[in-house]
Design a protein around this motif. Structure first.
Motif, mmCIF file in Angstrom:
data_model
loop_
_atom_site.group_PDB
_atom_site.id
_atom_site.type_symbol
_atom_site.label_atom_id
_atom_site.label_comp_id
_atom_site.label_asym_id
_atom_site.label_seq_id
_atom_site.Cartn_x
_atom_site.Cartn_y
_atom_site.Cartn_z
ATOM 1 N N ARG A 188 0.822 -1.207 0.000
ATOM 2 C CA ARG A 188 0.000 0.000 0.000
ATOM 3 C C ARG A 188 0.861 1.264 0.000
ATOM 4 N NH1 ARG A 188 -5.416 -0.055 1.645
ATOM 5 N NH2 ARG A 188 -5.026 1.808 2.852
ATOM 6 N N SER A 246 -3.215 2.712 8.542
ATOM 7 C CA SER A 246 -4.009 2.507 7.324
ATOM 8 C C SER A 246 -3.136 2.485 6.074
ATOM 9 C CB SER A 246 -5.083 3.585 7.192
ATOM 10 O OG SER A 246 -4.488 4.863 7.110
ATOM 11 N N ASP A 247 -1.915 3.051 6.171
ATOM 12 C CA ASP A 247 -0.981 2.992 5.046
ATOM 13 C C ASP A 247 -0.275 1.646 4.968
ATOM 14 O OD1 ASP A 247 -1.580 5.546 4.271
ATOM 15 O OD2 ASP A 247 0.125 6.450 5.295
ATOM 16 N N ASP A 278 -4.350 -3.008 4.983
ATOM 17 C CA ASP A 278 -5.651 -2.747 4.368
ATOM 18 C C ASP A 278 -6.754 -3.340 5.247
ATOM 19 O OD1 ASP A 278 -5.503 -5.465 3.899
ATOM 20 O OD2 ASP A 278 -5.208 -5.284 1.748
ATOM 21 N N ASP A 279 -7.999 -3.134 4.848
ATOM 22 C CA ASP A 279 -9.139 -3.603 5.641
ATOM 23 C C ASP A 279 -9.139 -5.116 5.810
ATOM 24 O OD1 ASP A 279 -10.009 -1.021 5.947
ATOM 25 O OD2 ASP A 279 -11.467 -1.116 4.313
ATOM 26 N N GLU A 280 -8.684 -5.828 4.791
ATOM 27 C CA GLU A 280 -8.644 -7.294 4.866
ATOM 28 C C GLU A 280 -7.679 -7.761 5.956
ATOM 29 O OE1 GLU A 280 -7.356 -11.083 2.107
ATOM 30 O OE2 GLU A 280 -8.045 -9.248 1.104
ATOM 31 N N ARG A 281 -6.491 -7.149 5.996
ATOM 32 C CA ARG A 281 -5.500 -7.525 7.022
ATOM 33 C C ARG A 281 -5.999 -7.148 8.420
ATOM 34 N NH1 ARG A 281 -0.999 -10.467 5.967
ATOM 35 N NH2 ARG A 281 0.390 -9.060 7.014
ATOM 36 N N CYS A 282 -6.661 -5.999 8.541
ATOM 37 C CA CYS A 282 -7.230 -5.608 9.836
ATOM 38 C C CYS A 282 -8.296 -6.624 10.256
ATOM 39 C CB CYS A 282 -7.819 -4.204 9.768
ATOM 40 S SG CYS A 282 -6.564 -2.907 9.620
#
Length: 151
Positions: free
Chosen positions: A20, A52-53, A56-60
């Motif tokens: 990212r 957030s850098d 990503d949302d998937e990893r969170c």
């Protein structure tokens, strides 16, 4: 390890950390130069800045799922190469509640009963699955109780 295998490992490492990031091509170019014998592959520094850098949302979501599955905050921080604080912030952002702290009234009553029966602080702790020092504090009345049940 062959040069080709080393290059693949380095590329996977860079892509995982910088997928990212805008500097991804710069790091891949550095690996290509090293592969051509024009320079060494230096370790890529751990990125700093906004979480957030880096995730990503998937990893969170993976972090939240693993935590709910029983993985500790410290283990998640090591696995995802972020700080404990960042893991906690992700969990809070996802609405995950921290588990209740303290001992149940039932656990305190059991400990007092076992102590009255002649067990040592260490034996009581081992029997109830808590630290000996916690048993000491409990007997002194310093340990808060909660309504949650412990085994």
């Amino acid at each position: 390890m062959s040069v080709r295998a080393g290059r693949r490992t380095a590329i996977v490492h860079v892509v995982r950390r910088y997928s990212r990031q805008v500097h991804l091509t710069e790091h891949l170019d550095r690996i290509d130069l090293a592969d051509q014998g024009k320079g060494p592959v230096r370790p890529v520094p751990v990125p700093r800045g906004r979480i957030s850098d880096r995730l990503d949302d998937e990893r969170c979501g993976e972090i939240v799922s693993a935590y709910l599955g029983g993985t500790t905050v410290a283990a998640l921080a090591r696995q995802f190469e972020i700080s404990d604080y960042s893991v906690r912030r992700i969990l809070i952002g996802a609405g995950v509640k921290r588990p209740a702290r303290g001992l149940s009234d039932r656990c305190i009553a059991q400990a007092k009963s076992l102590r009255a029966a002649g067990m040592s602080f260490a034996e009581v702790g081992q029997q109830l699955g808590i630290a000996e020092s916690t048993v000491h504090l409990m007997m002194a009345g310093s340990t808060p109780s909660t309504k949650r049940e412990t085994s």
